[in-house]
Design an enzyme around this catalytic site. Sequence first.
Site, PDB file in Angstrom:
ATOM      1  N   HIS A 165       0.799  -1.238   0.000  1.00 34.48           N
ATOM      2  CA  HIS A 165       0.000   0.000   0.000  1.00 34.48           C
ATOM      3  C   HIS A 165       0.823   1.275   0.000  1.00 34.48           C
ATOM      4  CE1 HIS A 165       1.082   0.156   4.215  1.00 34.48           C
ATOM      5  NE2 HIS A 165       0.598   1.376   4.270  1.00 34.48           N
TER       6      HIS A 165
HETATM    7  N1  UDP Z   1      -3.394  -4.883   9.204  1.00 34.87           N
HETATM    8  C1  UDP Z   1      -4.654  -5.422   9.426  1.00 34.87           C
HETATM    9  N2  UDP Z   1      -5.366  -5.887   8.353  1.00 34.87           N
HETATM   10  C2  UDP Z   1      -4.887  -5.869   7.091  1.00 34.87           C
HETATM   11  C3  UDP Z   1      -3.589  -5.334   6.864  1.00 34.87           C
HETATM   12  C4  UDP Z   1      -2.874  -4.829   7.947  1.00 34.87           C
HETATM   13  O1  UDP Z   1      -5.109  -5.475  10.570  1.00 34.87           O
HETATM   14  O2  UDP Z   1      -5.593  -6.296   6.169  1.00 34.87           O
HETATM   15  C5  UDP Z   1      -2.642  -4.360  10.348  1.00 34.87           C
HETATM   16  C6  UDP Z   1      -1.272  -4.950  10.536  1.00 34.87           C
HETATM   17  O3  UDP Z   1      -1.349  -6.160  11.267  1.00 34.87           O
HETATM   18  C7  UDP Z   1      -0.549  -3.862  11.288  1.00 34.87           C
HETATM   19  C8  UDP Z   1      -1.161  -2.603  10.707  1.00 34.87           C
HETATM   20  O4  UDP Z   1      -2.390  -2.989  10.112  1.00 34.87           O
HETATM   21  O5  UDP Z   1      -0.830  -3.914  12.669  1.00 34.87           O
HETATM   22  C9  UDP Z   1      -0.253  -2.016   9.677  1.00 34.87           C
HETATM   23  O6  UDP Z   1      -0.898  -1.031   9.007  1.00 34.87           O
HETATM   24  P1  UDP Z   1      -0.510  -0.537   7.548  1.00 34.87           P
HETATM   25  O7  UDP Z   1       0.287  -1.584   6.878  1.00 34.87           O
HETATM   26  O8  UDP Z   1      -1.763  -0.069   6.932  1.00 34.87           O
HETATM   27  O9  UDP Z   1       0.335   0.773   7.836  1.00 34.87           O
HETATM   28  P2  UDP Z   1       1.884   1.044   8.137  1.00 34.87           P
HETATM   29  O10 UDP Z   1       2.289   0.188   9.290  1.00 34.87           O
HETATM   30  O11 UDP Z   1       2.639   0.767   6.885  1.00 34.87           O
HETATM   31  O12 UDP Z   1       1.925   2.493   8.492  1.00 34.87           O
END
Ligand code: UDP
Length: 363
Positions: free
Chosen positions: A210
């Site tokens: 993403h």
């Molecule tokens: N996550 C979730 N469902 C999904 C994809 C990710 O619950 O379908 C959780 C994942 O386990 C983690 C968090 O979302 O705790 C990460 O978020 P994301 O990847 O959107 O953002 P980033 O960490 O890159 O800022």
Amino acid sequence: MKIITILGARPQFIKAAALSNAIESHNQVDGNNHIEEILVHTGQHFDANMSDVFFEELGIKKPKYNLSISGGNHGEMTGKMLIEVEKVLLEEKPDWVLIYGDTNSTLAGALAASKLHIKVAHVEAGLRSFNMKMPEEVNRILSDNVSSLLFCPTNVAVENLAKEGITKGVCNVGDVMFDVTLHYQNIAKEKVTLDQFDVSENSYILSTVHRAENTDSPERLTNIIKALAKVAETTDVVLPLHPRTRNIIQSQGLEDKLGNIKIIEPISYLEMLRLEMSAQLVLTDSGGVQKEAYFNYAPCVTMRDETEWVETIEIGANELVGADCDAIIAAVKRAQTKDISSLEQVYGDGKASQKIIEALLNY
Ligand code: UDP
């Protein structure tokens, strides 16, 4: 003490769950130092499976304010949030504004509070990718610079801040996401089965994509999809697809390149955790998922050019591969033979939330 917590994006709900629940527990045992926490949801993520599900599943209380601000360019979104968050702060007059991570909601909360001379506490302070093209990097640096308490997850984060001249109010408390993983691992095992995803123990790859640098570049996104589809010819690849990535795949007409990838809607935290616990490896461009892979002893391949979570690379739990199709496929093969089950945990002791509460009360 009155705290306003600003949140708006998926990873923030998960991080906030640790602290919000710890605040509730604190209030039950220490009535003299009662903490009133009010949640403000900016609306950045609003779909039921990107927002509501986390509040329900992780027992986070309902936000008192819902600002319903999403979409638009970064400046527009952050500006609208700034206007609305300021109104809330003027009304509520909190002692602290608590912000998480590195989203536009984080920056809007930091700016609104600091301009009103309200103290800011930043959870996940000090992280740097050293890539100013990432909107997250801008949000982090600016937020850290106006925070009175900077809760770092690692010593590297503390050092990053020191290099920028920020040493006051900095503490390494460990990672709140590690608190959440430890708390929910057994619950996820009880409540979620691998059958739900039509996969079996240690035989599939869990993937997420993403990050703007990948989704907004047709070349990078095409390479990533080609690599995932190639890997999916021999191993199950489960891909809970972020709405932004889904929209771009549709608008770029990339659906016919998806092959056997098991594309599903975004899943709940417990479902994600369960899949992380039994995955052969994790293939991602997410920040949080890189760490969660390691918390759950799944080797990680990261489809980015840099990472904030450098410890995972240094100890051999994670490999950076960028967005080259062949490089991704080769790294997957290497990760498939890796065993990281005996690696030590370097993101604290699972008590980050308690340390944050103590620091806020002692400030
Ligand atoms: N996550 C979730 N469902 C999904 C994809 C990710 O619950 O379908 C959780 C994942 O386990 C983690 C968090 O979302 O705790 C990460 O978020 P994301 O990847 O959107 O953002 P980033 O960490 O890159 O800022």
